[in-house]
Design an enzyme around this catalytic site. Sequence first.
Site, mmCIF file in Angstrom:
data_model
loop_
_atom_site.group_PDB
_atom_site.id
_atom_site.type_symbol
_atom_site.label_atom_id
_atom_site.label_comp_id
_atom_site.label_asym_id
_atom_site.label_seq_id
_atom_site.Cartn_x
_atom_site.Cartn_y
_atom_site.Cartn_z
ATOM 1 N N LYS A 283 0.796 -1.226 0.000
ATOM 2 C CA LYS A 283 0.000 0.000 0.000
ATOM 3 C C LYS A 283 0.835 1.286 0.000
ATOM 4 O O LYS A 283 0.357 2.351 0.384
ATOM 5 C CB LYS A 283 -1.010 0.041 1.174
ATOM 6 C CG LYS A 283 -1.825 -1.197 1.395
ATOM 7 C CD LYS A 283 -2.328 -1.849 0.145
ATOM 8 C CE LYS A 283 -3.316 -1.033 -0.636
ATOM 9 N NZ LYS A 283 -3.681 -1.765 -1.898
ATOM 10 N N HIS B 247 7.119 -7.424 -2.080
ATOM 11 C CA HIS B 247 6.862 -6.807 -0.771
ATOM 12 C C HIS B 247 7.707 -7.494 0.311
ATOM 13 O O HIS B 247 7.484 -7.245 1.498
ATOM 14 C CB HIS B 247 5.402 -7.010 -0.358
ATOM 15 C CG HIS B 247 4.375 -6.222 -1.122
ATOM 16 N ND1 HIS B 247 4.527 -4.902 -1.442
ATOM 17 C CD2 HIS B 247 3.143 -6.578 -1.567
ATOM 18 C CE1 HIS B 247 3.429 -4.481 -2.072
ATOM 19 N NE2 HIS B 247 2.586 -5.474 -2.167
ATOM 20 N N SER C 130 -4.842 3.147 3.686
ATOM 21 C CA SER C 130 -5.003 2.496 2.389
ATOM 22 C C SER C 130 -5.208 0.985 2.580
ATOM 23 O O SER C 130 -6.092 0.381 1.985
ATOM 24 C CB SER C 130 -3.756 2.768 1.535
ATOM 25 O OG SER C 130 -3.878 2.159 0.290
ATOM 26 N N ARG D 285 -7.934 4.033 -4.824
ATOM 27 C CA ARG D 285 -8.998 4.527 -3.953
ATOM 28 C C ARG D 285 -9.038 6.052 -4.010
ATOM 29 O O ARG D 285 -9.912 6.635 -4.615
ATOM 30 C CB ARG D 285 -8.746 3.994 -2.527
ATOM 31 C CG ARG D 285 -9.835 4.224 -1.509
ATOM 32 C CD ARG D 285 -9.347 3.740 -0.142
ATOM 33 N NE ARG D 285 -8.142 4.438 0.271
ATOM 34 C CZ ARG D 285 -8.112 5.533 1.020
ATOM 35 N NH1 ARG D 285 -9.215 6.038 1.493
ATOM 36 N NH2 ARG D 285 -6.955 6.123 1.323
ATOM 37 N N LYS D 286 -8.027 6.719 -3.403
ATOM 38 C CA LYS D 286 -7.983 8.188 -3.435
ATOM 39 C C LYS D 286 -6.699 8.716 -4.073
ATOM 40 O O LYS D 286 -6.714 9.749 -4.720
ATOM 41 C CB LYS D 286 -8.054 8.748 -2.010
ATOM 42 C CG LYS D 286 -9.442 8.885 -1.447
ATOM 43 C CD LYS D 286 -9.400 9.783 -0.223
ATOM 44 C CE LYS D 286 -10.708 9.738 0.538
ATOM 45 N NZ LYS D 286 -10.589 10.384 1.854
ATOM 46 N N GLY D 287 -5.599 8.044 -3.775
ATOM 47 C CA GLY D 287 -4.329 8.448 -4.374
ATOM 48 C C GLY D 287 -3.832 9.802 -3.915
ATOM 49 O O GLY D 287 -3.345 10.596 -4.722
HETATM 50 S S1 PPS Z 1 -0.509 -3.012 -3.167
HETATM 51 O O1 PPS Z 1 -1.819 -3.727 -3.125
HETATM 52 O O2 PPS Z 1 0.210 -3.165 -1.903
HETATM 53 O O3 PPS Z 1 0.301 -3.395 -4.309
HETATM 54 O O4 PPS Z 1 -0.949 -1.470 -3.299
HETATM 55 P P1 PPS Z 1 -0.003 -0.277 -3.769
HETATM 56 O O5 PPS Z 1 -0.020 -0.183 -5.235
HETATM 57 O O6 PPS Z 1 1.329 -0.390 -3.100
HETATM 58 O O7 PPS Z 1 -0.706 0.990 -3.120
HETATM 59 C C1 PPS Z 1 -2.008 1.398 -3.465
HETATM 60 C C2 PPS Z 1 -2.096 2.872 -3.161
HETATM 61 O O8 PPS Z 1 -1.394 3.603 -4.189
HETATM 62 C C3 PPS Z 1 -2.278 4.556 -4.770
HETATM 63 N N1 PPS Z 1 -1.972 4.776 -6.182
HETATM 64 C C4 PPS Z 1 -1.714 5.979 -6.713
HETATM 65 N N2 PPS Z 1 -1.625 7.204 -6.151
HETATM 66 C C5 PPS Z 1 -1.372 8.249 -6.983
HETATM 67 N N3 PPS Z 1 -1.208 8.133 -8.314
HETATM 68 C C6 PPS Z 1 -1.288 6.931 -8.930
HETATM 69 N N4 PPS Z 1 -1.135 6.831 -10.246
HETATM 70 C C7 PPS Z 1 -1.555 5.782 -8.110
HETATM 71 N N5 PPS Z 1 -1.707 4.459 -8.352
HETATM 72 C C8 PPS Z 1 -1.963 3.865 -7.179
HETATM 73 C C9 PPS Z 1 -3.646 3.916 -4.586
HETATM 74 O O9 PPS Z 1 -4.677 4.847 -4.791
HETATM 75 C C10 PPS Z 1 -3.539 3.390 -3.163
HETATM 76 O O10 PPS Z 1 -3.596 4.436 -2.190
HETATM 77 P P2 PPS Z 1 -4.944 4.909 -1.501
HETATM 78 O O11 PPS Z 1 -4.495 5.849 -0.415
HETATM 79 O O12 PPS Z 1 -5.648 3.710 -0.965
HETATM 80 O O13 PPS Z 1 -5.733 5.615 -2.555
#
Ligand code: PPS
Length: 285
Positions: free
Chosen positions: A44, A99, A129, A247-249
Amino acid sequence: MTGKSLWFEGIPFPSLDYSPELLREVQESFLVKDEDVLLLTFPKSGTNWLIETVCLIYSKGDPKWVQSEPIWDRSPWVETKVGYELLKEKEGPRLISSHLPIQLFPKSFFKSKAKMIYLIRNPRDVFVSGYFFWRSAKFVKRPQSLEQYFDWFVEGNVLFGSWFDHIRGWMSMRDKENFLILSYEEMKWDTRSTVEKICRFLGKKLEPEELNSVLKNSSFQAMKENNMSNYSLLKGQYFEENGQLLRKGVAGDWKNYFTVAQAETFDQLFQEKMADLPQDLFLWK
Ligand code: PPS
């Protein structure tokens, strides 16, 4: 049905697609090659964003690859059964995601010249997250409440173990020239400079329009709409319909969820566990 965790060497793993035998084999026998690029995170932390960015750098901004092959096939997870098999077959320079904590990582990496990018994210946002993500997953022990997940997280009783231990372990590599540390926050606040930093580290040169295309196609919105990257293909088998990888990013969403008491507990824990590491590693401060 929700799953249970699989425990290996004191660390909880997802119950699906992982096994103790495989985790041992990955550690002892997986051969990391000098030309491989490894993308490492605690879950995450923005792993998929990093993978998408690196894939787009490799394709010089051309979105064809990221729009036609699932993200887990482009950069397979070495610790999963499916990813491990795929990686063993792959020819040429490979992208490899993981991971794993440092003590369980393939031993061959530490004797190789392979480059690794380690992405850190504010653990408070990692926590939020993870809470929302694992609630919709079918292959893990689901948290029943934010409070319960908070307790699990601070105890390190979450998938892939303690965030603090993961970071501390991998930060021991920070002076190596084949190891690049990035943070989700710097990627968010200055995406262009971060992509340029990745390019320099990987020895890749992009024309300005190629760089623009990397930025455009790895944006939150583009990834959310890309079925090869947004995990929608896994709904049903692995996740509930409401499950969302993207989700929110944003950075700092934890402020919408932590109580004052939780924030204080977390600050204190962070201080206890991380005070001796250079604080400029933690850019959200
Ligand atoms: S996992 O399942 O562990 O592989 O998840 P991971 O990819 O590490 O983390 C998911 C969070 O990354 C955010 N995310 C992004 N943020 C900004 N820009 C882009 N392009 C992007 N892609 C993935 C994703 O929204 C998750 O964070 P949260 O806070 O839940 O939104």
